[in-house]
Design a protein around this motif. Structure first.
Motif, mmCIF file in Angstrom:
data_model
loop_
_atom_site.group_PDB
_atom_site.id
_atom_site.type_symbol
_atom_site.label_atom_id
_atom_site.label_comp_id
_atom_site.label_asym_id
_atom_site.label_seq_id
_atom_site.Cartn_x
_atom_site.Cartn_y
_atom_site.Cartn_z
ATOM 1 N N MET A 1 0.367 -1.280 0.024
ATOM 2 C CA MET A 1 0.216 -0.121 -0.574
ATOM 3 C C MET A 1 0.738 1.266 -0.121
ATOM 4 N N GLN A 2 0.389 2.197 -1.167
ATOM 5 C CA GLN A 2 1.228 3.418 -1.115
ATOM 6 C C GLN A 2 0.668 4.394 -0.351
ATOM 7 N N PRO A 3 1.657 5.398 1.104
ATOM 8 C CA PRO A 3 1.350 6.231 1.432
ATOM 9 C C PRO A 3 0.588 7.382 0.513
ATOM 10 N N MET A 4 -0.660 7.802 1.135
ATOM 11 C CA MET A 4 -1.255 9.115 0.752
ATOM 12 C C MET A 4 0.225 10.373 0.891
ATOM 13 N N PRO A 5 0.441 11.217 0.082
ATOM 14 C CA PRO A 5 1.290 12.794 -0.071
ATOM 15 C C PRO A 5 0.474 13.216 0.764
ATOM 16 N N VAL A 6 -0.572 13.709 0.913
ATOM 17 C CA VAL A 6 -0.814 14.199 1.992
ATOM 18 C C VAL A 6 -0.772 13.666 3.740
ATOM 19 N N ARG A 13 5.527 17.581 8.436
ATOM 20 C CA ARG A 13 5.127 18.629 9.874
ATOM 21 C C ARG A 13 4.981 18.028 11.168
ATOM 22 N N ILE A 14 4.364 17.154 11.393
ATOM 23 C CA ILE A 14 4.752 16.290 13.439
ATOM 24 C C ILE A 14 5.670 16.796 13.479
ATOM 25 N N PHE A 15 6.631 16.133 13.279
ATOM 26 C CA PHE A 15 8.501 15.442 13.113
ATOM 27 C C PHE A 15 8.941 16.966 13.251
ATOM 28 N N ALA A 16 8.472 17.538 12.289
ATOM 29 C CA ALA A 16 9.654 19.110 12.541
ATOM 30 C C ALA A 16 8.904 20.141 13.416
ATOM 31 N N THR A 17 8.055 19.974 14.127
ATOM 32 C CA THR A 17 7.543 20.802 15.360
ATOM 33 C C THR A 17 8.493 20.753 16.831
ATOM 34 N N PRO A 18 8.644 21.800 16.677
ATOM 35 C CA PRO A 18 9.566 21.336 17.840
ATOM 36 C C PRO A 18 9.195 21.199 19.518
ATOM 37 N N SER A 19 7.486 21.281 19.550
ATOM 38 C CA SER A 19 7.068 20.276 20.599
ATOM 39 C C SER A 19 6.403 19.027 20.246
ATOM 40 N N MET A 20 7.045 18.352 19.622
ATOM 41 C CA MET A 20 6.210 17.607 19.611
ATOM 42 C C MET A 20 7.923 16.648 18.932
#
Length: 107
Positions: A1-6, A13-20
């Motif tokens: 299954m190929q993940p959806m690009p969105v 974005r979640i991994f790049a967020t400093p609080s996460m």
């Protein structure tokens, strides 16, 4: 299954967020190769039953994007700040094959 690009973009974005997410370094146990990665730390309690007794213990787990780390292995080292951890057990991928969950122990 190929993940959806969105969905993949949202995870980035979640991994790049400093609080996460947090900066870390992965070091291979076999080749000593190292690479900077981003992790999301989790520290759930684990309940272990032994006979009639129940023991609660601390754990350390991290989520890592497959795009950051394609092949983590048991015994590899993860360094987060000044803390070093060893990957214990087999890394587990999520359903969309975007995220590894790594069970860590003190090094």
């Amino acid at each position: 299954m190929q993940p959806m690009p969105v969905f993949a973009a949202a995870m980035d974005r979640i991994f790049a967020t400093p609080s996460m997410g947090a900066a870390a370094v992965w070091i291979s146990a076999t080749t000593s190769q190292e690479r900077p990665i981003r992790v999301i730390r989790r520290a759930p309690d684990r309940i272990t039953e032994f006979g009639a007794a129940r023991f609660v213990s601390d754990t350390m787990m991290v989520d890592v994007r497959l795009s950051d780390l394609s092949d983590p292995r048991s015994g590899d080292l993860i360094v987060i700040g000044t803390d070093s951890f060893i990957i214990q057990g087999e890394p587990i991928r999520d359903r969309e094959r975007l995220i590894w969950t790594l069970d860590l122990g003190p090094s």
